[in-house]
Design an enzyme around this catalytic site. Structure first.
Site, short mmCIF file in Angstrom:
data_model
loop_
_atom_site.label_atom_id
_atom_site.label_comp_id
_atom_site.label_asym_id
_atom_site.label_seq_id
_atom_site.Cartn_x
_atom_site.Cartn_y
_atom_site.Cartn_z
N GLY A 12 -26.32 128.99 6.34
CA GLY A 12 -26.52 128.27 5.08
C GLY A 12 -26.73 129.14 3.87
N VAL A 13 -26.29 130.42 3.92
CA VAL A 13 -26.49 131.31 2.77
C VAL A 13 -25.33 131.24 1.77
CG1 VAL A 13 -27.95 132.90 4.04
CG2 VAL A 13 -25.49 133.29 3.95
N THR A 16 -19.46 130.64 3.53
CA THR A 16 -18.18 129.94 3.55
C THR A 16 -17.59 129.88 2.14
OG1 THR A 16 -18.80 128.62 5.48
CG2 THR A 16 -17.02 127.77 4.11
N VAL A 17 -18.42 129.64 1.15
CA VAL A 17 -17.95 129.63 -0.23
C VAL A 17 -17.53 131.03 -0.65
CG1 VAL A 17 -18.57 129.15 -2.63
CG2 VAL A 17 -19.36 127.63 -0.81
N LYS A 32 -12.08 131.89 11.02
CA LYS A 32 -13.42 131.78 11.58
C LYS A 32 -13.26 131.57 13.08
CE LYS A 32 -17.99 129.81 11.06
NZ LYS A 32 -18.91 129.02 10.22
N GLY A 103 -18.03 135.11 10.03
CA GLY A 103 -18.84 135.04 11.24
C GLY A 103 -19.57 133.71 11.33
N ALA A 104 -20.18 133.49 12.47
CA ALA A 104 -20.95 132.26 12.72
C ALA A 104 -22.43 132.54 12.49
CB ALA A 104 -20.72 131.76 14.14
N GLY A 105 -23.02 131.91 11.48
CA GLY A 105 -24.45 132.10 11.25
C GLY A 105 -24.78 133.52 10.83
#
Length: 215
Positions: A12-13, A16-17, A32, A103-105
Site C-alpha cells: 500500500g505504499v 503500483t502507481v 507483476k 514486486g508483491a508487497g
C-alpha cells in the site's frame, strides 16, 4: 538486462502507481509475476487503465491468487505453491522498451515457506527501486528494507518517495541509507496518463533511470 524492479517498504505504499508512471515515462513493459488479491481486479489491469497503453506493454502474471494476503498464505489457500525457481524475467521485451517488474508487497514478504521475495530479487540481479511513504514511521521501515537489499548485494537504484513532502525524513533516509533520492511522487488529485507524465517530468530526472540500462 533492461529491467527495473519496483518494490516497497510494505504493502500500500503506492508502488503500483509508481510502476504505471515508470511504464509510461520509460516506454516500459509492465510485469507483476505474483498477484495476490483479485476482488478489485489485478494490478496489471490497474496499470493498463492508468496508462492507456496497449496490450503489447504488458506481460501476464505467473500466479494470480484470490486473497489479498501475503503470497505464501494466499497460495496455500488456493491450494498452490509458488515455485520461485521457475520465475524468470521475461525475455521477449523489444529492444526499445524497458521491463518494469512490480514486486508483491514489501521486500521481505514470503513467497512460500522457504523463500522471501528479496531472495528472488537477488537471483534476478536487476536494479531495484524502493518506494517509501513520507508518513510517520517511514524512516525505520525504509532503512530496514535498504539493509535487507544491501546485505544480499542487490543494487539499489534509489528511493522514490510517495506522498506529501517531508524534507527531513527524506534527507535522513538518504543519508543513513547511503542511497540516491530519485524523487517524490506527490499526491495527485487525479490519476491518469497525463497527470502521471506531468508528475514524472516535474519531479524526476530521466537520466537517473536510463543510467541503470547503460551499465
Amino acid at each position: 538486462m533492461t529491467a527495473l524492479i519496483v518494490t516497497g517498504t510494505d504493502t500500500g505504499v503506492g508502488k503500483t502507481v509508481v510502476s504505471a508512471m515508470l511504464t509510461l515515462a520509460l516506454n516500459g513493459v509492465y510485469w507483476k509475476p505474483i498477484q495476490a488479491g483479485t476482488a478489485d481486479g489485478t494490478d496489471r489491469m490497474r496499470v493498463a487503465e492508468l496508462t492507456g497503453l496497449p496490450e503489447s506493454h504488458f506481460r501476464t502474471e505467473r500466479y494470480v491468487l484470490r486473497e489479498a494476503l501475503s503470497p505464501h498464505l494466499a497460495a496455500e489457500l488456493d491450494d498452490m505453491d509458488i515455485e520461485t525457481e521457475t520465475l524468470e524475467l521475461p525475455t521477449d521485451i523489444p529492444p526499445d522498451c524497458r521491463l518494469i517488474v512490480e514486486g508483491a508487497g514489501g521486500v521481505l514478504v514470503p513467497l512460500n515457506r522457504a523463500t522471501l521475495q528479496v531472495m528472488l530479487f537477488a537471483r534476478w540481479r536487476a536494479p531495484v527501486i524502493l518506494c517509501a511513504r513520507t508518513t510517520l514511521g517511514t524512516i525505520n521501515h525504509t532503512l530496514l528494507s535498504l539493509e535487507a537489499l544491501k546485505q544480499r548485494e542487490i543494487e539499489v537504484l534509489g528511493i522514490i518517495f510517495v506522498g506529501n513532502a517531508m524534507p527531513d525524513s527524506e534527507r535522513t533516509i538518504v543519508e543513513f541509507g547511503k542511497t540516491k533520492r530519485l524523487g517524490r511522487l506527490p499526491m495527485l488529485p487525479q490519476l491518469n496518463a497525463t497527470t502521471l507524465m506531468k508528475a514524472f517530468e516535474a519531479n524526476f530526472d530521466r537520466r537517473d533511470f536510463e543510467a541503470a540500462y547503460e551499465r
